[in-house]
Design a protein around this motif. Structure first.
Motif, PDB file in Angstrom:
ATOM      1  N   THR A 208       0.858  -1.185   0.000  1.00 35.09           N
ATOM      2  CA  THR A 208       0.000   0.000   0.000  1.00 35.09           C
ATOM      3  C   THR A 208       0.895   1.236   0.000  1.00 35.09           C
ATOM      4  OG1 THR A 208      -1.733  -1.147   1.246  1.00 35.09           O
ATOM      5  CG2 THR A 208      -1.792   1.258   1.246  1.00 35.09           C
ATOM      6  N   VAL A 209       0.714   2.079  -1.019  1.00 37.74           N
ATOM      7  CA  VAL A 209       1.592   3.250  -1.148  1.00 37.74           C
ATOM      8  C   VAL A 209       0.841   4.571  -1.014  1.00 37.74           C
ATOM      9  CG1 VAL A 209       3.312   2.044  -2.548  1.00 37.74           C
ATOM     10  CG2 VAL A 209       1.394   3.186  -3.688  1.00 37.74           C
ATOM     11  N   ALA A 210      -0.487   4.547  -1.112  1.00 37.73           N
ATOM     12  CA  ALA A 210      -1.261   5.787  -0.978  1.00 37.73           C
ATOM     13  C   ALA A 210      -2.691   5.440  -0.610  1.00 37.73           C
ATOM     14  CB  ALA A 210      -1.232   6.596  -2.268  1.00 37.73           C
ATOM     15  N   GLN A 211      -3.354   6.367   0.085  1.00 32.70           N
ATOM     16  CA  GLN A 211      -4.753   6.188   0.463  1.00 32.70           C
ATOM     17  C   GLN A 211      -5.374   7.544   0.729  1.00 32.70           C
ATOM     18  OE1 GLN A 211      -5.574   5.116   4.690  1.00 32.70           O
ATOM     19  NE2 GLN A 211      -3.396   4.570   4.731  1.00 32.70           N
ATOM     20  N   GLY A 212      -6.706   7.579   0.737  1.00 36.36           N
ATOM     21  CA  GLY A 212      -7.386   8.823   1.059  1.00 36.36           C
ATOM     22  C   GLY A 212      -8.770   8.880   0.472  1.00 36.36           C
ATOM     23  N   GLU A 213      -9.336  10.064   0.466  1.00 36.04           N
ATOM     24  CA  GLU A 213     -10.643  10.279  -0.149  1.00 36.04           C
ATOM     25  C   GLU A 213     -10.493  10.303  -1.668  1.00 36.04           C
ATOM     26  OE1 GLU A 213     -13.494  10.475   1.644  1.00 36.04           O
ATOM     27  OE2 GLU A 213     -12.239  10.086   3.406  1.00 36.04           O
ATOM     28  N   MET A 214     -11.459   9.755  -2.366  1.00 35.32           N
ATOM     29  CA  MET A 214     -11.374   9.700  -3.826  1.00 35.32           C
ATOM     30  C   MET A 214     -11.211  11.089  -4.439  1.00 35.32           C
ATOM     31  SD  MET A 214     -11.136   8.008  -6.588  1.00 35.32           S
ATOM     32  CE  MET A 214     -11.504   6.318  -6.103  1.00 35.32           C
ATOM     33  N   GLU A 215     -11.859  12.060  -3.848  1.00 34.24           N
ATOM     34  CA  GLU A 215     -11.758  13.430  -4.340  1.00 34.24           C
ATOM     35  C   GLU A 215     -10.303  13.917  -4.332  1.00 34.24           C
ATOM     36  OE1 GLU A 215     -13.586  17.888  -3.308  1.00 34.24           O
ATOM     37  OE2 GLU A 215     -14.108  16.142  -2.085  1.00 34.24           O
ATOM     38  N   ASP A 216      -9.548  13.488  -3.321  1.00 35.16           N
ATOM     39  CA  ASP A 216      -8.144  13.890  -3.239  1.00 35.16           C
ATOM     40  C   ASP A 216      -7.332  13.298  -4.389  1.00 35.16           C
ATOM     41  OD1 ASP A 216      -8.751  15.221  -0.896  1.00 35.16           O
ATOM     42  OD2 ASP A 216      -8.198  13.521   0.375  1.00 35.16           O
ATOM     43  N   LEU A 217      -7.612  12.042  -4.740  1.00 33.08           N
ATOM     44  CA  LEU A 217      -6.898  11.403  -5.842  1.00 33.08           C
ATOM     45  C   LEU A 217      -7.260  12.034  -7.177  1.00 33.08           C
ATOM     46  CD1 LEU A 217      -5.010   9.222  -6.936  1.00 33.08           C
ATOM     47  CD2 LEU A 217      -6.954   7.639  -6.944  1.00 33.08           C
ATOM     48  N   VAL A 218      -8.532  12.357  -7.354  1.00 36.73           N
ATOM     49  CA  VAL A 218      -8.965  12.996  -8.599  1.00 36.73           C
ATOM     50  C   VAL A 218      -8.209  14.305  -8.827  1.00 36.73           C
ATOM     51  CG1 VAL A 218     -10.927  14.113  -9.748  1.00 36.73           C
ATOM     52  CG2 VAL A 218     -11.251  11.925  -8.571  1.00 36.73           C
ATOM     53  N   ASN A 219      -7.893  14.995  -7.747  1.00 41.07           N
ATOM     54  CA  ASN A 219      -7.204  16.277  -7.850  1.00 41.07           C
ATOM     55  C   ASN A 219      -5.681  16.169  -7.782  1.00 41.07           C
ATOM     56  OD1 ASN A 219      -9.641  17.766  -7.997  1.00 41.07           O
ATOM     57  ND2 ASN A 219      -9.859  17.663  -5.773  1.00 41.07           N
ATOM     58  N   ASN A 220      -5.174  14.957  -7.634  1.00 38.97           N
ATOM     59  CA  ASN A 220      -3.724  14.750  -7.498  1.00 38.97           C
ATOM     60  C   ASN A 220      -3.169  14.119  -8.768  1.00 38.97           C
ATOM     61  OD1 ASN A 220      -1.085  13.993  -6.766  1.00 38.97           O
ATOM     62  ND2 ASN A 220      -1.678  13.737  -4.622  1.00 38.97           N
ATOM     63  N   VAL A 221      -2.801  14.959  -9.715  1.00 34.34           N
ATOM     64  CA  VAL A 221      -2.309  14.485 -11.014  1.00 34.34           C
ATOM     65  C   VAL A 221      -1.009  13.713 -10.855  1.00 34.34           C
ATOM     66  CG1 VAL A 221      -1.507  15.208 -13.288  1.00 34.34           C
ATOM     67  CG2 VAL A 221      -3.467  16.355 -12.235  1.00 34.34           C
ATOM     68  N   ASN A 222      -0.130  14.157  -9.981  1.00 37.45           N
ATOM     69  CA  ASN A 222       1.162  13.494  -9.798  1.00 37.45           C
ATOM     70  C   ASN A 222       0.989  12.052  -9.330  1.00 37.45           C
ATOM     71  OD1 ASN A 222       2.607  15.776 -10.556  1.00 37.45           O
ATOM     72  ND2 ASN A 222       2.751  16.551  -8.445  1.00 37.45           N
ATOM     73  N   LEU A 223       0.063  11.835  -8.399  1.00 40.12           N
ATOM     74  CA  LEU A 223      -0.196  10.482  -7.899  1.00 40.12           C
ATOM     75  C   LEU A 223      -0.775   9.601  -9.000  1.00 40.12           C
ATOM     76  CD1 LEU A 223       0.282   9.313  -5.075  1.00 40.12           C
ATOM     77  CD2 LEU A 223      -2.126   9.734  -4.560  1.00 40.12           C
ATOM     78  N   GLN A 224      -1.663  10.136  -9.793  1.00 34.17           N
ATOM     79  CA  GLN A 224      -2.235   9.384 -10.908  1.00 34.17           C
ATOM     80  C   GLN A 224      -1.161   8.949 -11.893  1.00 34.17           C
ATOM     81  OE1 GLN A 224      -5.560  11.388 -12.811  1.00 34.17           O
ATOM     82  NE2 GLN A 224      -6.126  12.371 -10.893  1.00 34.17           N
ATOM     83  N   GLN A 225      -0.256   9.862 -12.229  1.00 30.85           N
ATOM     84  CA  GLN A 225       0.789   9.558 -13.200  1.00 30.85           C
ATOM     85  C   GLN A 225       1.809   8.575 -12.639  1.00 30.85           C
ATOM     86  OE1 GLN A 225       2.143  13.559 -14.081  1.00 30.85           O
ATOM     87  NE2 GLN A 225       0.848  13.703 -15.909  1.00 30.85           N
ATOM     88  N   LYS A 226       2.180   8.755 -11.383  1.00 32.04           N
ATOM     89  CA  LYS A 226       3.236   7.928 -10.792  1.00 32.04           C
ATOM     90  C   LYS A 226       2.823   6.484 -10.617  1.00 32.04           C
ATOM     91  CE  LYS A 226       6.355   7.680  -6.806  1.00 32.04           C
ATOM     92  NZ  LYS A 226       6.811   8.335  -5.552  1.00 32.04           N
ATOM     93  N   TYR A 227       1.608   6.259 -10.116  1.00 29.57           N
ATOM     94  CA  TYR A 227       1.211   4.891  -9.771  1.00 29.57           C
ATOM     95  C   TYR A 227       0.179   4.265 -10.701  1.00 29.57           C
ATOM     96  CZ  TYR A 227       3.703   5.611  -5.371  1.00 29.57           C
ATOM     97  OH  TYR A 227       4.669   5.842  -4.430  1.00 29.57           O
ATOM     98  N   LEU A 228      -0.542   5.074 -11.442  1.00 29.50           N
ATOM     99  CA  LEU A 228      -1.600   4.539 -12.305  1.00 29.50           C
ATOM    100  C   LEU A 228      -1.295   4.692 -13.781  1.00 29.50           C
ATOM    101  CD1 LEU A 228      -4.707   5.879 -10.308  1.00 29.50           C
ATOM    102  CD2 LEU A 228      -3.452   3.726  -9.998  1.00 29.50           C
ATOM    103  N   GLY A 229      -0.252   5.443 -14.091  1.00 32.24           N
ATOM    104  CA  GLY A 229       0.131   5.621 -15.493  1.00 32.24           C
ATOM    105  C   GLY A 229      -0.856   6.416 -16.297  1.00 32.24           C
ATOM    106  N   ILE A 230      -1.607   7.277 -15.632  1.00 31.06           N
ATOM    107  CA  ILE A 230      -2.603   8.095 -16.331  1.00 31.06           C
ATOM    108  C   ILE A 230      -1.922   9.319 -16.899  1.00 31.06           C
ATOM    109  CG2 ILE A 230      -4.706   9.474 -16.069  1.00 31.06           C
ATOM    110  CD1 ILE A 230      -5.528   7.560 -13.839  1.00 31.06           C
ATOM    111  N   SER A 231      -2.010   9.487 -18.214  1.00 31.92           N
ATOM    112  CA  SER A 231      -1.403  10.657 -18.876  1.00 31.92           C
ATOM    113  C   SER A 231      -2.465  11.669 -19.181  1.00 31.92           C
ATOM    114  CB  SER A 231      -0.731  10.209 -20.187  1.00 31.92           C
ATOM    115  OG  SER A 231       0.284   9.271 -19.923  1.00 31.92           O
ATOM    116  N   LEU A 232      -2.169  12.906 -18.892  1.00 29.66           N
ATOM    117  CA  LEU A 232      -3.129  13.988 -19.122  1.00 29.66           C
ATOM    118  C   LEU A 232      -2.729  14.810 -20.345  1.00 29.66           C
ATOM    119  CD1 LEU A 232      -3.631  15.191 -15.439  1.00 29.66           C
ATOM    120  CD2 LEU A 232      -4.997  13.556 -16.754  1.00 29.66           C
TER     121      LEU A 232
END
Length: 232
Positions: A208-232
């Protein structure tokens, strides 16, 4: 918390898949478990369900320790599992699949609820499950878990292989399911995850490397890119 997972370590053969997974799941919410392929998400669900035996760590359901219990005993505690392969009986009808999963005093009421959430199943009531579309099979798998009067559902990638219009139906169904039971959802489709999820956990390389409210993840582009590979 209805479910607590602490520092879980699970091997598959000689491979050390989970190397420290921790989760806390609040009742009445959808907790989404995210991560790249091979991160350990499915192994986490299988470990909770008793299909894999962790070597280390602790799993508590409603305050009772359940790690080490076989899968049928975990199921009796009130945990339902919808695996990625759906695990329905292809040779049985929709009606038969649902009725053999029913247990408890509220099953009839829950069956009516399932058919209101998934009207496609009512139309296909006498059809063999093997003849259903991919979306209908997924609805049937979710419905089977619901009629079992489970207070926690573990759902593994319900959108996999489905057309976008069917994914939308599944998303709405999960929203409705949340009204009556707690959900832990493993999902690769981030749009679905953010639509239905209340909280999130990210697993990477079995930890487990990160946790929180979903709203926080939606607003955290760096976390999305680092662990989920989501490119914007």
């Amino acid at each position: 918390m209805i479910l607590r997972v602490e520092d879980l370590e699970t091997y598959i053969g000689e491979f050390h898949i989970l190397q420290g997974v921790s989760l806390e799941v609040p009742e009445g919410k959808v907790t989404v478990v995210l991560g790249r392929n091979g991160a350990g998400k499915t192994t986490t669900l299988r470990s909770i369900m008793g299909l894999l035996k962790p070597r280390k760590g602790r799993i508590e359901f409603k305050g009772e320790r359940i790690d080490g219990l076989p899968a049928h005993m975990v199921a009796r505690k009130g945990i339902g599992y919808v695996p990625e392969d759906q695990a329905i009986f292809s040779g049985l009808t929709v009606e038969e699949n649902l009725k053999i999963a029913m247990k408890g005093n509220r099953s009839g009421e829950l069956l009516d609820k399932v058919l209101s959430i998934f009207p496609d199943l009512k139309v296909a009531w006498q059809k063999k499950a093997g003849s259903l579309s991919g979306g209908q099979r997924q609805m049937l798998a979710l419905g089977r878990a619901l009629v079992g009067e489970n207070s926690l559902l573990l759902i593994d990638e319900p959108s996999k292989g489905l057309a976008p219009v069917v994914v939308e139906k599944v998303a709405e169904a999960i929203k409705e399911i949340k009204r009556q039971t707690t959900v832990v959802l493993v999902e690769q489709n981030f749009n679905l995850a953010q639509y239905v999820g209340d909280r999130f956990y990210i697993i990477d390389d079995g930890r487990t490397v990160a946790q929180g409210e979903m709203e926080d993840l939606v607003n955290n582009v760096n976390l999305q890119q680092k662990y989920l590979g989501i490119s914007l």
